[in-house]
Design a protein around this motif. Structure first.
Motif, mmCIF file in Angstrom:
data_model
loop_
_atom_site.group_PDB
_atom_site.id
_atom_site.type_symbol
_atom_site.label_atom_id
_atom_site.label_comp_id
_atom_site.label_asym_id
_atom_site.label_seq_id
_atom_site.Cartn_x
_atom_site.Cartn_y
_atom_site.Cartn_z
ATOM 1 N N VAL A 1 3.920 10.142 13.980
ATOM 2 C CA VAL A 1 3.729 8.994 13.575
ATOM 3 C C VAL A 1 4.995 7.949 13.669
ATOM 4 C CG1 VAL A 1 3.468 7.413 11.168
ATOM 5 C CG2 VAL A 1 2.493 9.938 11.612
ATOM 6 N N ARG A 2 4.729 6.539 14.307
ATOM 7 C CA ARG A 2 5.781 5.642 14.306
ATOM 8 C C ARG A 2 5.418 4.395 14.071
ATOM 9 N NH1 ARG A 2 3.782 6.057 19.672
ATOM 10 N NH2 ARG A 2 3.402 4.093 20.643
ATOM 11 N N VAL A 3 6.140 3.881 13.107
ATOM 12 C CA VAL A 3 5.841 2.343 12.898
ATOM 13 C C VAL A 3 6.446 1.401 14.200
ATOM 14 C CG1 VAL A 3 6.614 0.469 11.241
ATOM 15 C CG2 VAL A 3 6.519 2.627 10.554
ATOM 16 N N GLU A 4 5.413 0.440 14.505
ATOM 17 C CA GLU A 4 5.733 -0.578 15.659
ATOM 18 C C GLU A 4 6.527 -1.659 15.239
ATOM 19 O OE1 GLU A 4 2.277 -1.769 17.834
ATOM 20 O OE2 GLU A 4 2.554 0.118 19.102
ATOM 21 N N GLN A 5 7.477 -1.953 15.783
ATOM 22 C CA GLN A 5 8.499 -3.107 15.417
ATOM 23 C C GLN A 5 7.571 -4.418 15.808
ATOM 24 O OE1 GLN A 5 11.206 -2.737 14.087
ATOM 25 N NE2 GLN A 5 10.694 -0.417 14.218
ATOM 26 N N PRO A 6 7.611 -5.415 15.060
ATOM 27 C CA PRO A 6 6.782 -6.745 15.237
ATOM 28 C C PRO A 6 7.334 -7.196 16.307
ATOM 29 C CG PRO A 6 8.200 -6.533 13.024
ATOM 30 C CD PRO A 6 8.419 -5.328 13.613
ATOM 31 N N SER A 7 6.617 -7.893 17.098
ATOM 32 C CA SER A 7 7.002 -8.615 18.405
ATOM 33 C C SER A 7 7.294 -10.202 17.642
ATOM 34 C CB SER A 7 5.784 -8.755 19.281
ATOM 35 O OG SER A 7 4.643 -9.552 18.452
ATOM 36 N N THR A 8 8.309 -10.589 18.439
ATOM 37 C CA THR A 8 9.021 -11.620 18.205
ATOM 38 C C THR A 8 8.864 -12.747 19.166
ATOM 39 O OG1 THR A 8 11.072 -10.907 19.502
ATOM 40 C CG2 THR A 8 10.910 -10.674 17.025
ATOM 41 N N ALA B 1 0.653 -1.214 -0.088
ATOM 42 C CA ALA B 1 0.071 -0.007 -0.088
ATOM 43 C C ALA B 1 0.786 1.169 -0.021
ATOM 44 C CB ALA B 1 -0.932 0.093 1.339
ATOM 45 N N GLY B 2 2.114 1.189 -0.061
ATOM 46 C CA GLY B 2 3.044 2.177 0.031
ATOM 47 C C GLY B 2 3.852 2.224 1.372
ATOM 48 N N ASP B 3 4.744 3.306 1.600
ATOM 49 C CA ASP B 3 5.394 3.332 2.841
ATOM 50 C C ASP B 3 4.396 3.358 3.832
ATOM 51 O OD1 ASP B 3 7.765 3.837 4.422
ATOM 52 O OD2 ASP B 3 6.956 6.027 4.348
ATOM 53 N N PRO B 4 4.569 2.593 4.936
ATOM 54 C CA PRO B 4 3.444 2.655 5.975
ATOM 55 C C PRO B 4 3.315 3.842 6.697
ATOM 56 C CG PRO B 4 4.644 0.566 5.978
ATOM 57 C CD PRO B 4 5.363 1.574 4.976
#
Length: 87
Positions: A80-87, A55-58
């Motif tokens: 605006v901040r991109v959340e890091q995926p949980s591992t 969809a483009g740059d989140p």
């Protein structure tokens, strides 16, 4: 099958020079709860978006949503901040 998405968080706050009656009400109530020394309470909005890969740059997508829909630029700012995926 789930499509990969990126979770993006948008926080919208009133500009510092704008009166925040909700924040003031919370601040005035704190002493009745025996909570002293807390000042400068401001109330805002926390919005989480899931942006599909492709969809483009989140971050840019979320900024566009915030600009056009979530924040009133006359009285509010947003981050605006991109959340890091949980591992």
């Amino acid at each position: 099958m789930d499509h990969p998405v990126t979770r993006v968080v948008v926080d919208v706050m009133l500009k510092p020079e704008i009166l925040d009656p909700q924040g003031q009400a919370v601040e005035r109530a704190l002493p009745s709860l025996d909570l002293e020394g807390v000042t400068g309470v401001r109330i805002g909005k926390h919005i989480e978006l899931e942006v599909a890969d492709g969809a483009g740059d989140p971050e840019a997508v979320a900024a566009t949503v915030a600009d056009k829909l979530l924040a009133n630029p006359v009285i509010e700012t947003y981050t605006v901040r991109v959340e890091q995926p949980s591992t």
